[in-house]
Structures are given as structure tokens and as C-alpha cells.
Design an enzyme around this catalytic site. Structure first.
Site, short mmCIF file in Angstrom:
data_model
loop_
_atom_site.label_atom_id
_atom_site.label_comp_id
_atom_site.label_asym_id
_atom_site.label_seq_id
_atom_site.Cartn_x
_atom_site.Cartn_y
_atom_site.Cartn_z
N SER A 205 0.83 -1.21 0.00
CA SER A 205 0.00 0.00 0.00
C SER A 205 0.87 1.26 0.00
CB SER A 205 -0.96 -0.03 1.20
OG SER A 205 -1.93 0.99 1.08
N HIS B 4 -7.94 -0.38 -0.57
CA HIS B 4 -7.80 -1.55 -1.44
C HIS B 4 -9.12 -2.19 -1.84
CE1 HIS B 4 -3.67 -0.85 -0.85
NE2 HIS B 4 -3.77 -1.06 0.44
#
Length: 299
Positions: A78, A185
Site C-alpha cells: 500500500s 484496497h
């Protein structure tokens, strides 16, 4: 034989994480940001997604620079993709600071409350996908966010949606709410990702092979990297696949940059041979020697 540096994502942050870093890095980051980054790692400041992401970027870059030896691969989970891109030579540190500041603001403003992420430990991927299909609705949106290991996934979405999934796995696993205040996500962040993409700077081709944690494979061009960095907030992270991809390419040394050692624990399940170690708790000269030795073998 090859080496890999990995950079953690949100949830790894802790109070005071910037204070032992070299002054030159903190000054460089503060100048790019237009404010003192040293003020971002207090307990109060870290309630902000923007502050958390900026701190993780600064810590990752500062500690990787201390290693003084070039790895063969970099990967980040991420927000960890941004320090990975900086160390790969594809993204200027000052540009990364400004992009991550915007990234955090966009994510935070899209879902200021009522959403987040939860780790599920125990159930396999197919079980989690079945549960998500049963719970997900317009009123209780909840999605698969991370595939971390064979028996560890992360879900993202509304508090109520995550609560219902957690309720259904009782007795067959553990649900742990993460210190992340946005639903990363998943499709909920498509609009912020598009806004970030439109603000992106010009990138260079990575000098070190950059492994995408959403594609679980190397990407080589500035165009691919821009897409990966801008849109990773709304794509499922396949960390298990990323580590497997590294091992298949001959990686036998993985060093996890601070803070924490979560990725080290996950990778040990995949690395049957080689060394998996966290920067924190290890001597700097030991890490440098490991990188140097791996480079010698690689030649």
C-alpha cells in the site's frame, strides 16, 4: 541469489517513529511538505491518515538510505509502494512527499468515519470470499482488501459490514480491527485514486526492480508505475503472491524497513531457504553485510 527490501503499510505506525531519524532527511521532508514533519508522529497527529502515510514514507526512505547497499528488488504494501519507488530511483523524494500528502487527504476526506479495515486470521481465501458475498450490500459494503498469507486476509468497508463478517467467523478464526480509518484496497476508493492519478508527476524507469504488490510481478516503465502508485489504494493487495514472485526470481534475503516486523512474519511462511529479517532490532552493520554478501553471490 538476490535481495529484496520491503516497506510496510498503514497499521505499522507508532508514536515517536520519526524522532531517531537523521536530521537531513527530516529537513528535506519538511521543506518539501512546507511544514515540520517532526510534528506528525504524536498520538494526536497519527489519528490522521495523511500523517500516518507521510510518517511511513519518511521512515522507510530514511532507513533504506542508511543501508548504503543497493538491493535487487523493492516492494511496498500500500503506502509502502511510495518509499519503494523512491529507493528504486523512479520517484523523487520531495515529489513523493507531496503526492503522499495529497493521497492521505483524498482517502481521509472520502470516508472520514464509519469505515476501516479488519484482519481475518484463520479462514482461507475461499471461505472469506463466501462470507463477503453473503454480507455485502449497498448498506453494508465490505470487500476483500489484502491476501497476506494462506490463512490471513484483510477486509475493508463499512463498520457494520466488517462487524457482520467478524461475527460469522467466530469459532473458526480471529477478526482484528486494524489501525486504519479508511476502507483501502477496494472499489470504495476508485474516485480518490482517479483524482490522485490526475495530480501525478513525471516518473523515471526504476533502476532497481520494483515489484507491484497488487500485480505480484515486476513493472518496468514509468507509465506502469504511475498506474500502480496512483491506483493501488483501490486494488486488492496480493502480498502472498508478491513474496512468492520474489522467491521464484531467486530472492534469498528480505529486509523489512521500519516500523515493525509484520511483513517479516508473513514472509517466513514463504521463504523456505534464505534470510528474512527486520531492520528494527538488527544491527545496521549486520544488515549491510547481508546485503553485501547477497550482492557478491549474485555476481
Amino acid at each position: 541469489m538476490s535481495s529484496l527490501l520491503v516497506f510496510p503499510g498503514q497499521g505499522a505506525q507508532r508514536v515517536g517513529m520519526l524522532h531517531a531519524l537523521p536530521a537531513d532527511v527530516l529537513e528535506e521532508a519538511s521543506e518539501a511538505l512546507g511544514e515540520d514533519v517532526r510534528l506528525l508522529d504524536s498520538a494526536q497527529a497519527l489519528a490522521s491518515t495523511r500523517a500516518v502515510q507521510l510518517c511511513l514514507l519518511v521512515v522507510g526512505v530514511a532507513c533504506a538510505r542508511q543501508l548504503q547497499h543497493t538491493p535487487d528488488y523493492v516492494a511496498g504494501l500500500s503506502i509502502g509502494a511510495y518509499p519503494a519507488a523512491v529507493i528504486a530511483g523512479a520517484l523523487d523524494f520531495s515529489d513523493a512527499i507531496r503526492l503522499v500528502s495529497l493521497r492521505g487527504e483524498l482517502m481521509q476526506s472520502a470516508y472520514p468515519h464509519g469505515y476501516g479495515m479488519t484482519a481475518l486470521i484463520g479462514p482461507d481465501l475461499s471461505t472469506v470470499e463466501t462470507l463477503l458475498a453473503a454480507v455485502h450490500s449497498p448498506d453494508t459494503p465490505v470487500y476483500l482488501a489484502n491476501i497476506n498469507a494462506d490463512n490471513q486476509t484483510v477486509i475493508a468497508g463499512s463498520d457494520e459490514g466488517m462487524r457482520r463478517v467478524a461475527e460469522r467467523i467466530k469459532g473458526n478464526g480471529v477478526a482484528k480491527r486494524l489501525a486504519v480509518s479508511v476502507p483501502s484496497h477496494c472499489a470504495l476508493l476508485e474516485a480518490p485514486a482517479q483524482a490522485l492519478a490526475e495530480a501525478f508527476v513525471t516518473l523515471k524507469a526504476p533502476r532497481i526492480t520494483y515489484l507491484s504488490s497488487t500485480r505480484a510481478r515486476p513493472i518496468h516503465t514509468p507509465e506502469q508505475l504511475r498506474d500502480d502508485l496512483a491506483f493501488n489504494m483501490c486494488r486488492v493487495v496480493d502480498w502472498r503472491g508478491t513474496v512468492q514472485s520474489a522467491v521464484e526470481r531467486g530472492v534469498r534475503l528480505q529486509i523489512e524497513l521500519p516500523p515493525g516486523a509484520v511483513l517479516t512474519g508473513l514472509s517466513r511462511r514463504v521463504f523456505e531457504h534464505g534470510t528474512v529479517i527486520a531492520f528494527e532490532g538488527a544491527r545496521l552493520d549486520t544488515l549491510q553485510a547481508l546485503l553485501q554478501e547477497e550482492a557478491r553471490r549474485h555476481r
